[in-house]
Motif scaffolding. Structure first.
Motif, PDB file in Angstrom:
ATOM      1  N   THR A   1       0.797  -1.225   0.000  1.00 13.14           N
ATOM      2  CA  THR A   1       0.000   0.000   0.000  1.00 13.14           C
ATOM      3  C   THR A   1       0.829   1.274   0.000  1.00 13.14           C
ATOM      4  O   THR A   1       1.899   1.349   0.615  1.00 13.14           O
ATOM      5  CB  THR A   1      -0.960   0.031   1.213  1.00 13.14           C
ATOM      6  N   ASP A   2       0.305   2.255  -0.711  1.00  6.12           N
ATOM      7  CA  ASP A   2       0.832   3.621  -0.666  1.00  6.12           C
ATOM      8  C   ASP A   2       0.391   4.255   0.658  1.00  6.12           C
ATOM      9  O   ASP A   2      -0.429   3.687   1.392  1.00  6.12           O
ATOM     10  CB  ASP A   2       0.263   4.394  -1.864  1.00  6.12           C
ATOM     11  N   LEU A   3       0.915   5.440   0.982  1.00  7.42           N
ATOM     12  CA  LEU A   3       0.470   6.156   2.177  1.00  7.42           C
ATOM     13  C   LEU A   3      -0.593   7.197   1.856  1.00  7.42           C
ATOM     14  O   LEU A   3      -1.666   7.219   2.440  1.00  7.42           O
ATOM     15  CB  LEU A   3       1.658   6.827   2.875  1.00  7.42           C
ATOM     16  N   GLU A   4      -0.301   8.093   0.923  1.00  7.75           N
ATOM     17  CA  GLU A   4      -1.239   9.167   0.583  1.00  7.75           C
ATOM     18  C   GLU A   4      -2.293   8.654  -0.383  1.00  7.75           C
ATOM     19  O   GLU A   4      -1.992   8.352  -1.529  1.00  7.75           O
ATOM     20  CB  GLU A   4      -0.513  10.319  -0.110  1.00  7.75           C
ATOM     21  N   MET A   5      -3.537   8.571   0.077  1.00 10.35           N
ATOM     22  CA  MET A   5      -4.620   8.126  -0.798  1.00 10.35           C
ATOM     23  C   MET A   5      -5.937   8.752  -0.360  1.00 10.35           C
ATOM     24  O   MET A   5      -6.165   8.946   0.834  1.00 10.35           O
ATOM     25  CB  MET A   5      -4.738   6.600  -0.775  1.00 10.35           C
ATOM     26  N   PRO A   6      -6.813   9.068  -1.327  1.00 14.67           N
ATOM     27  CA  PRO A   6      -8.125   9.621  -0.980  1.00 14.67           C
ATOM     28  C   PRO A   6      -8.940   8.649  -0.133  1.00 14.67           C
ATOM     29  O   PRO A   6      -8.746   7.430  -0.209  1.00 14.67           O
ATOM     30  CB  PRO A   6      -8.788   9.826  -2.353  1.00 14.67           C
ATOM     31  N   GLU A   7      -9.829   9.202   0.664  1.00 10.72           N
ATOM     32  CA  GLU A   7     -10.804   8.470   1.470  1.00 10.72           C
ATOM     33  C   GLU A   7     -10.184   7.739   2.666  1.00 10.72           C
ATOM     34  O   GLU A   7     -10.661   7.862   3.778  1.00 10.72           O
ATOM     35  CB  GLU A   7     -11.599   7.475   0.603  1.00 10.72           C
ATOM     36  N   MET A   8      -9.132   6.952   2.434  1.00  5.60           N
ATOM     37  CA  MET A   8      -8.454   6.267   3.521  1.00  5.60           C
ATOM     38  C   MET A   8      -6.977   6.155   3.185  1.00  5.60           C
ATOM     39  O   MET A   8      -6.623   5.647   2.114  1.00  5.60           O
ATOM     40  CB  MET A   8      -9.036   4.864   3.735  1.00  5.60           C
ATOM     41  N   ASP A   9      -6.117   6.640   4.080  1.00  5.75           N
ATOM     42  CA  ASP A   9      -4.684   6.584   3.780  1.00  5.75           C
ATOM     43  C   ASP A   9      -4.099   5.216   4.138  1.00  5.75           C
ATOM     44  O   ASP A   9      -4.764   4.356   4.706  1.00  5.75           O
ATOM     45  CB  ASP A   9      -3.929   7.716   4.474  1.00  5.75           C
ATOM     46  N   GLY A  10      -2.835   5.036   3.754  1.00  7.69           N
ATOM     47  CA  GLY A  10      -2.192   3.745   3.972  1.00  7.69           C
ATOM     48  C   GLY A  10      -1.958   3.425   5.429  1.00  7.69           C
ATOM     49  O   GLY A  10      -1.944   2.247   5.822  1.00  7.69           O
ATOM     50  N   PHE A  11      -1.767   4.450   6.262  1.00  7.99           N
ATOM     51  CA  PHE A  11      -1.607   4.227   7.693  1.00  7.99           C
ATOM     52  C   PHE A  11      -2.885   3.604   8.264  1.00  7.99           C
ATOM     53  O   PHE A  11      -2.840   2.634   9.025  1.00  7.99           O
ATOM     54  CB  PHE A  11      -1.315   5.538   8.419  1.00  7.99           C
ATOM     55  N   THR A  12      -4.039   4.194   7.901  1.00  4.47           N
ATOM     56  CA  THR A  12      -5.312   3.699   8.420  1.00  4.47           C
ATOM     57  C   THR A  12      -5.612   2.313   7.880  1.00  4.47           C
ATOM     58  O   THR A  12      -6.092   1.434   8.617  1.00  4.47           O
ATOM     59  CB  THR A  12      -6.441   4.674   8.049  1.00  4.47           C
TER      60      THR A  12
END
Length: 318
Positions: free
Chosen positions: A249-260
């Motif tokens: 997974t990437d980190l920066e993403m719309p709706e839900m980020d990779g951390f979450t």
């Protein structure tokens, strides 16, 4: 008054709550409008913001490359961001955004910097299905979900840089990746990345590694996909581990980020033993510390196919 360290800690801790900070800036008027639209970039990508210094033009530089500057002993390329997106600054190129990500440092010339806003990733929608697809990865709604919300175009810096400075050689060389990687029979890799360019590179790499995969565009899409696969597996009398070997997974993403996404996986008894690799252009010790805190099994910076392959091998062997 908060100390500098308190502000840094508060900002980095946002990653634990599906929130982030967006730097807002203007590039001037577009061909289709007589007003200056707002654009944004994640604060984590910004090293510093400076008044536009003297630029040295470089012979034979690519189009939209203004030249280079000497910033505290480092020579940095300066990119004409308004020209790339088709805007004309009304007051000139006044500000330089120095960015660090994906193993590189570069500067973007902009008209003005407006603000830094704190948003939930749920306020950010993918722009890929809209006319904004391409150089804009997502649209942020500053005022929540109301119809009157101000909209900000979040730029896909990876695509912009790739278009401006294409790779001279192949991005993926099967000869240097090594032997094919074998997942457990019947399983696949689940990947998530919101950048068109990043997804294309990842797919090339996974194909060269011989890894079957499911590609998604956001953390939420990956999470929904994982739940759907788990339900289908249960209906067959199987578990998610019979279907998914690894999440990338990437980190920066719309709706839900990779951390979450990673935290959701690791806190769910059904999924917690699925290995998760975070593959991101956001580098630095702060982000790598958060990767460990949310329980990810590994972190690898974008994009070197050989390093991605080596990381996948190491995680699977563990």
């Amino acid at each position: 008054m908060k100390s500098v360290q308190q502000e840094i800690d508060e900002r980095t801790n946002l990653t634990g709550s599906n929130k982030f900070e967006l730097l807002l800036f203007t590039l001037g008027e577009s061909a289709n409008s007589d007003r200056s639209e707002l654009f944004g970039i994640n604060v984590f990508k910004i090293r510093e913001i400076v008044a536009m210094p003297q630029i040295t033009t470089v012979a034979g530089a690519p189009a939209h490359m203004l030249g280079v500057v000497n910033l505290r002993g480092q020579v940095i390329s300066v990119i004409d961001l308004p020209a790339i997106v088709g805007c004309v600054p009304k007051t000139g190129l006044n500000i330089m955004l120095v960015t660090e990500f994906a193993r590189s440092t570069q500067a973007f010339a902009v008209e003005s910097v407006e603000d830094i806003v704190r948003l939930d990733w749920g306020q950010v929608l993918s722009a890929e299905s809209s006319a904004a697809g391409g150089m804009v990865t997502s649209i942020a709604r500053l005022d929540g979900n109301s119809d009157q919300s101000r909209l900000v175009q979040v730029l896909d810096v990876e695509t912009i840089l790739r278009n401006l400075m294409p790779s001279e050689g192949p991005d993926v060389n099967p000869d240097t990746i090594g032997e094919k990687i074998k997942l457990r029979p019947g399983t696949t890799l689940l990947a998530a990345d919101d950048s068109v360019v990043a997804r294309a590179l990842i797919e090339q790499g996974l194909d060269a590694m011989g890894i079957p995969y499911i590609m998604t565009k956001t953390g939420k899409e990956a999470w929904d996909q994982l739940q759907s696969i788990a339900a289908a597996a249960e209906a067959e009398g199987k578990t998610i581990h019979d279907k998914i070997s690894l999440v990338l997974t990437d980190l920066e993403m719309p709706e839900m980020d990779g951390f979450t996404l990673t935290r959701n996986i690791k806190q769910d008894p059904r999924f917690k033993t699925i290995p998760v690799i975070i593959h991101s252009s956001l580098t630095g010790t702060a982000n790598e510390d958060h990767v460990k805190n949310v329980g990810a099994d590994a972190y690898v910076a974008k994009f070197v196919a050989e390093e991605l392959a080596a990381t996948i091998r190491r995680v699977l062997s563990n």
